[in-house]
Enzyme design. Structure first.
Site, PDB file in Angstrom:
ATOM      1  N   HIS A 113       0.840  -1.218   0.000  1.00 14.82           N
ATOM      2  CA  HIS A 113       0.000   0.000   0.000  1.00 14.82           C
ATOM      3  C   HIS A 113       0.867   1.258   0.000  1.00 14.82           C
ATOM      4  O   HIS A 113       0.431   2.303   0.503  1.00 14.82           O
ATOM      5  CB  HIS A 113      -0.951   0.035   1.203  1.00 14.82           C
ATOM      6  CG  HIS A 113      -1.731  -1.230   1.398  1.00 14.82           C
ATOM      7  ND1 HIS A 113      -3.004  -1.406   0.918  1.00 14.82           N
ATOM      8  CD2 HIS A 113      -1.403  -2.384   2.024  1.00 14.82           C
ATOM      9  CE1 HIS A 113      -3.434  -2.633   1.236  1.00 14.82           C
ATOM     10  NE2 HIS A 113      -2.467  -3.239   1.911  1.00 14.82           N
ATOM     11  N   SER A 156      15.510  21.228 -16.005  1.00 15.74           N
ATOM     12  CA  SER A 156      14.332  22.056 -16.198  1.00 15.74           C
ATOM     13  C   SER A 156      14.746  23.346 -16.880  1.00 15.74           C
ATOM     14  O   SER A 156      15.836  23.864 -16.643  1.00 15.74           O
ATOM     15  CB  SER A 156      13.697  22.364 -14.840  1.00 15.74           C
ATOM     16  OG  SER A 156      12.949  23.555 -14.918  1.00 15.74           O
ATOM     17  N   LYS A 207      16.937  21.489 -10.955  1.00 14.41           N
ATOM     18  CA  LYS A 207      16.162  20.254 -11.174  1.00 14.41           C
ATOM     19  C   LYS A 207      16.928  19.175 -11.942  1.00 14.41           C
ATOM     20  O   LYS A 207      17.721  19.467 -12.822  1.00 14.41           O
ATOM     21  CB  LYS A 207      14.875  20.561 -11.965  1.00 14.41           C
ATOM     22  CG  LYS A 207      13.779  21.232 -11.199  1.00 14.41           C
ATOM     23  CD  LYS A 207      13.177  20.407 -10.072  1.00 14.41           C
ATOM     24  CE  LYS A 207      12.385  19.194 -10.540  1.00 14.41           C
ATOM     25  NZ  LYS A 207      11.098  19.542 -11.140  1.00 14.41           N
ATOM     26  N   GLU A 228       9.500   8.541 -16.607  1.00 11.68           N
ATOM     27  CA  GLU A 228       8.158   9.083 -16.862  1.00 11.68           C
ATOM     28  C   GLU A 228       7.664   8.703 -18.256  1.00 11.68           C
ATOM     29  O   GLU A 228       6.481   8.409 -18.458  1.00 11.68           O
ATOM     30  CB  GLU A 228       8.175  10.600 -16.708  1.00 11.68           C
ATOM     31  CG  GLU A 228       8.430  11.029 -15.280  1.00 11.68           C
ATOM     32  CD  GLU A 228       8.692  12.519 -15.191  1.00 11.68           C
ATOM     33  OE1 GLU A 228       7.779  13.238 -14.769  1.00 11.68           O
ATOM     34  OE2 GLU A 228       9.797  12.962 -15.554  1.00 11.68           O
TER      35      GLU A 228
END
Ligand code: ARG
Length: 484
Positions: free
Chosen positions: A162, A283, A289, A296
């Site tokens: 979970h 970024s 970043k 992704e």
């Protein structure tokens, strides 16, 4: 209306006027099915041999055809040969070029064949070859995962259910689970390949051929285990394409689950792993970043792979048997799935191979959240306490530790005795992460010994899959076919 279709179209005879430009634009598939040209050429060589044996193509004609196809195969491979604007599909283009190069002999090669059995054969051949190419890159990914897993067998980490910390696990165990998922995909490809090893050639448009051809000989020459048993089924069956798309989608789903875990592991919040600069992105506005774009995109591209499958299943639903033009819609999803996996998987492999794991951070999190509570329950069970009671007692220990703001192993003797007479101070011996891991000795469990045995078995399996991926589909395939 345009003029009557020229000598280039494969079907102009009974038409008084040519097709409208709108129909031509809709119908044309050569802009995407040209990639099947090498397979169409290969089956044309096999077909020419059978025509020769049936007395329909003289020996010198056969020799000229085989040589012309070898030349055209090389020209297709190098990009010298291209479809023309007026070619409807790959079969039209191949026939046009062969007639240009061979004269009337080229016009004999359609005898006993239809584009219906041709396209079904081309697509089977193409997908069987691509399945091996996909298997080859999956094997590289499995190797990268296995190598990292071997390094991390003795690295404890929090295991999650979970997405909550549950029990400590070996991080090698965590990585090995992904290798298993991909191993099932490769098993599916192998299984699929055996079912797909059936040649539709000889089915003609739908009812077979009256020219005394030899479909079994063509099948063997093209590397198929057999020729189709029912010609009507053979030209309409696209189960192999749908099944291939399912396996591709399943690989995509596995990549997406791995991608999601990499996103979590490389987040500041988890801090289990760092991405290599060459396998992450920055970024445009936030200079600090470092983004897990590959992970992704693995997550994102699984969506289009699922779309390729579901879209094509919708195309097949309700189609009457034998060929229908709807079936032309089989190619773009299949090509998209192949292209997507072949560009995605090597990137995921590079990302995985270069991940740098923070074993201190993982180890620190391993016992967190009273993740050793199960050890207390198991310790009690080994002393004949029913698990139902043991669970209650271990739960009371968690409650006591939380109330005092300490870890389970910090509970003093008096508190333990107060919680249950079944507890005594020796319970602390199992309250260590190393002890908890070492105890999980079931095969497939998280003890370092179990994980090492599991990885050894996986390595053998991966090597077997590597051989499968390298094995050729078509015996003695010419260079212009194998270079793709
Ligand atoms: N381009 C067609 C396809 O991809 C080839 C078969 C065409 N057959 C026909 N009867 N129009 O499905």
């Amino acid at each position: 209306m345009a003029d009557k279709p020229g000598s280039k179209a494969l079907w102009g005879g009974r038409f008084a006027s040519g097709p409208s430009p709108e129909l031509v634009a809709l119908s044309r598939s050569v802009q995407f099915d040209w990639r099947l040209a090498p397979y169409d050429l290969l089956q044309t060589q096999a077909h020419a041999r059978v025509l020769n044996r049936a007395g329909l193509l003289a020996d010198d004609e056969l020799a000229a055809v085989l040589a012309a196809i070898d030349g055209l195969g090389a020209d297709v491979d190098s990009g010298v040969a291209q479809p023309a604007l007026e070619d409807e599909d790959v079969h039209t283009a191949v026939e046009r070029i062969l007639i240009e190069r061979l004269g009337t002999t080229g016009a004999k090669l359609r005898a006993g064949r239809s584009r219906n059995d041709q396209i079904a054969t081309d697509l089977r051949l193409y997908l069987r070859v691509q399945a091996r190419a996909i298997a080859a890159v999956v094997v590289e990914l499995q190797t990268a995962l296995t190598d990292q897993a071997l390094d991390l067998v003795d690295a404890p980490a929090p295991g999650y259910t979970h997405l909550q910390r549950a029990q400590p696990v070996s991080f090698g165990h965590e990585l090995a689970k992904h290798v298993h998922a991909f191993a099932r995909d490769l098993d599916r490809l192998d299984d699929w390949d055996q079912r797909t090893s059936v040649s539709p050639l000889g089915s003609g448009a739908l009812s077979g051929s009256a020219l005394g051809l030899d479909p079994e000989a063509v099948a063997a020459e093209l590397g198929f285990a057999s020729a189709a048993a029912n010609s009507i089924d053979a030209v309409s069956d696209r189960d192999f394409a749908a099944e291939f798309l399912f396996v591709a989608a399943m690989i995509g789903v596995h990549l997406s689950r791995l991608g999601e875990e990499v996103c979590l592991w490389t987040s500041k919040e988890f801090g289990f792993a760092k991405l290599h600069d060459s396998w992450s992105t920055g970024s445009s506005i936030m200079p600090q970043k470092k983004n897990p774009d590959i992970a992704e995109l693995a997550r994102g591209k699984s969506g289009r792979l699922i779309g390729d499958l579901t879209g094509f299943l919708a195309t097949l639903k309700g189609l009457p048997f034998a060929y229908n033009r709807d079936l032309q819609e089989d190619k773009e999803p299949a090509f998209d799935a192949v292209d997507t996996l072949l560009v995605l998987i090597p990137a995921v492999t590079g990302m995985i191979a270069t991940l740098e794991f923070d074993t201190d951070r993982m180890a620190a999190g391993a016992p967190d959240g009273h993740a050793l509570a199960t050890e207390i329950a198991d310790w009690l069970v080994a002393r004949s306490v029913p698990f139902r009671d043991a669970h209650e007692i271990a739960g009371a220990c968690v409650q006591a530790a939380e109330a005092r703001g300490v870890q389970l192993w910090d509970l003093d003797d008096a508190t333990l005795a107060e919680i249950s007479p079944a507890l005594d101070p020796t319970v602390r011996e199992v309250l260590s992460v190393q002890g908890a891991l070492a105890g999980r000795t079931t095969a497939g469990g998280s003890s370092p010994a179990s994980v090492r045995a599991q990885l050894a078995a996986l390595q053998a399996d991966v090597e077997a899959c590597r051989l499968w991926a390298q094995a050729g589909v078509v015996p003695g395939a010419p260079e212009w076919l194998t270079s793709r």
